[in-house]
Design an enzyme around this catalytic site. Structure first.
Site, mmCIF file in Angstrom:
data_model
loop_
_atom_site.group_PDB
_atom_site.id
_atom_site.type_symbol
_atom_site.label_atom_id
_atom_site.label_comp_id
_atom_site.label_asym_id
_atom_site.label_seq_id
_atom_site.Cartn_x
_atom_site.Cartn_y
_atom_site.Cartn_z
ATOM 1 N N ARG A 34 -9.979 -12.112 0.571
ATOM 2 C CA ARG A 34 -10.769 -13.146 -0.098
ATOM 3 C C ARG A 34 -10.031 -14.484 -0.095
ATOM 4 N NH1 ARG A 34 -11.059 -9.514 -5.374
ATOM 5 N NH2 ARG A 34 -10.916 -7.973 -3.719
ATOM 6 N N LYS A 41 0.856 -1.198 0.000
ATOM 7 C CA LYS A 41 0.000 0.000 0.000
ATOM 8 C C LYS A 41 0.882 1.235 0.000
ATOM 9 C CE LYS A 41 -3.925 -2.040 2.520
ATOM 10 N NZ LYS A 41 -4.926 -1.980 1.441
#
Ligand code: BES
Ligand code: MN
Ligand code: ZN
Length: 508
Positions: free
Chosen positions: A356, A282
């Site tokens: 996920r 990030k």
């Protein structure tokens, strides 16, 4: 933890540091809410006028402190805004009461005892709302501050005792409402603590240890799969995400069982104790908030413990998919293919789409036990925050009726949510040339793409819903109502009510 009592004492005679009354916004200025008659009397019936003089309007969340007149034992009267006065023959909504009670509790941080004389026109339901709001508002995360006594440092201790006036301690329904509110609020506050705990102190093993300890206390069976067991079991998703971290991943199973259960509910939580993005790092910014990426697991943990404390007649299995997403020489790379617990292969295109991956393994594992329904909770996508903002979670499901039920349940407990679709045409964006599926698809509708990915790992024929709480899980702006800054405990009250509804059979 803040103590809760139901008191038969009159508002004027009770010894407390403050007396909380409600004020609503009327057509012609502030109106004192029912429950505060004795206080108004001590003000010679002029409390509304006094408040108006001080600039109060009764708006939601407004707090006005007044010195108490003679005849009232408490030194301070705190008038809290309830928002618009209800129409004739209507009462204040549970959420208005919850928020007002929460705002009052927050304003009284540092005090020992407050008596709440808020309107309880709907009996036990309102006892529950005021108790819940007061206890949730009386939260502060002070574990890392030198001074917890409110005299130094920047952390005031939360209000220590809440006394509800007008509630009946000998009324069965009132008592049950208060006990439920206490259990739920304590578990929400416990989850908030976990979310706020710095990630250097809460890695997957530490979270698993806390769950194990709580399990012992509340009669919940806890099984922890460590990295060796995960490897043996073939949990490629959880291992792949945890591969870059010095703190290895865990899969925790919490089993609460009731001898009277007719249904089985499975809850699955995303537990990324820190999300750096991994190799798809990030960009620098406010990345400290990514300690909140285990909020789904914290919610599941809290809900299972609450179900046990309330003795609900339903079996609830919680699955905490715990890993830390870090870049390193051992980290999963974009381009790597993971073999998941289900046997499916996933091409990792972006290591920041890690939630996920851990959820997929846990969903497949949870499905093996053939529960009546599975609900997963996750801070899954920034796209959901863009779509719904910071206070509303998205609900996706493979069953329209179940999605609607969850939306209604959330509304009922005062959590903002909205039903979202799972458009089939978005699936092809995740087609991979090397594996069965990629962990990323089209950018547009990213929250729904993530939901579609998860759906592929839910067992055939099992009712499933996915709550994307990326927006409401962590409050980066100021506190409001009963919601503090930082970890909020989003979705817990929805999960607990779902478990109650499942137990009582008025759901599918
Ligand atoms: N944990 C984040 C999602 C998130 C965003 C949570 C904001 C809380 C607040 C998640 O793991 C993530 O990074 N998602 C990516 C997915 C993308 C790479 C497909 C995102 O949303 O950008
Ligand atoms: Mn991520
Ligand atoms: Zn994440």
């Amino acid at each position: 933890m803040t103590a809760l009592t139901l008191s038969t004492a009159g508002a004027a005679t009770l010894r407390a540091d403050a007396l909380v009354v409600g004020v609503a916004k009327g057509a012609k200025g502030p109106v004192v809410a029912p429950g505060a008659e004795a206080v108004d009397k001590a003000f010679d019936g002029k409390l509304a006028t006094v408040l108006e003089t001080l600039g109060a309007s009764g708006a939601e969340g407004e707090v006005t402190k007044l010195p108490a007149p003679s005849g009232i034992k408490a030194p301070v009267v705190l008038a809290v805004g309830l928002g618009s006065a209800p129409e004739k023959d209507e009462t204040f909504s549970a959420e208005a009461l919850r928020r007002a009670a929460g705002a009052a509790s927050r304003a009284l941080a540092g005090s020992k005892k407050a008596a709440f004389a808020l309107p309880l026109l709907d009996g036990a339901a309102d006892v529950a709302a005021v108790a819940e709001g007061a206890l949730l508002g009386a939260y502060a995360f002070t574990a890392y501050q030198e001074s917890k006594n409110g005299k130094e440092g920047n952390g005031k201790a939360p209000l220590a005792e809440v006394a509800l006036l007008g509630a009946k301690p000998r009324d069965k329904e009132h008592k049950a409402a208060a006990e439920r509110a206490l259990a739920v609020a304590e578990e929400v506050n416990r989850a908030r603590d976990l979310i706020n705990t710095p990630p250097n102190d809460l890695d997957p093993a530490a979270f698993a240890a806390i769950a194990t300890e709580a399990g012992k206390q509340h009669g919940i069976k806890v099984q922890v799969l460590d990295e060796k067991a995960l490897a043996k079991g073939g949990y490629g998703g959880i291992l792949g995400v945890g591969a870059g971290s010095a703190a290895p991943p865990r899969l925790v199973k919490l089993s609460y069982t009731s001898s009277r259960a007719k249904k089985h509910l499975a809850l699955v939580g995303k537990g990324i104790t820190y999300d750096s993005g991994g190799i798809s790092l990030k960009p620098a910014g406010h990345n400290e908030t990514m300690k909140c990426d285990m909020s789904g697991a914290a919610a599941v943990f809290a809900a299972v413990v609450a179900a046990a404390r309330l003795g609900l007649e339903v079996n609830v299995t919680g699955w905490l998919a715990l890993a830390e997403n870090m870049p390193s020489g051992s980290a999963t790379r974009p381009g790597d293919v993971l073999r998941m617990y289900s046997g499916k292969t996933v091409e990792v295109l972006n290591t920041d789409a890690e939630g996920r991956l851990v959820l997929a393994d846990a969903l497949t594992r949870a499905s093996e036990e053939k529960p009546d329904a599975i609900v997963d909770v996750a801070t899954l996508t920034g796209a959901m925050v863009l779509a719904l903002g910071n206070r509303t979670f998205g609900i996706m499901a493979n069953d329209d009726a179940f999605r609607t039920s969850l939306h209604e349940i959330a509304e009922e407990v005062g959590e903002q949510s909205w039903p979202m679709p799972l458009p089939a045409e978005l699936r092809k964006g995740m087609d991979s040339s090397t594996a069965d599926i990629a962990n990323m698809g089209e950018r547009m509708g990213g929250g729904l793409v993530a939901g579609l990915f998860l759906k592929e790992f839910v067992g055939e024929g099992i009712t499933w819903a996915h709550l994307d709480i990326a927006g409401p899980a962590f409050n980066e702006s100021g506190p409001y109502g009963y919601t503090p800054k930082g970890g909020t405990g989003s979705a817990i009250r929805t999960l607990v009510r779902l478990a109650e509804r499942t137990a009582s059979g008025d759901l599918g």
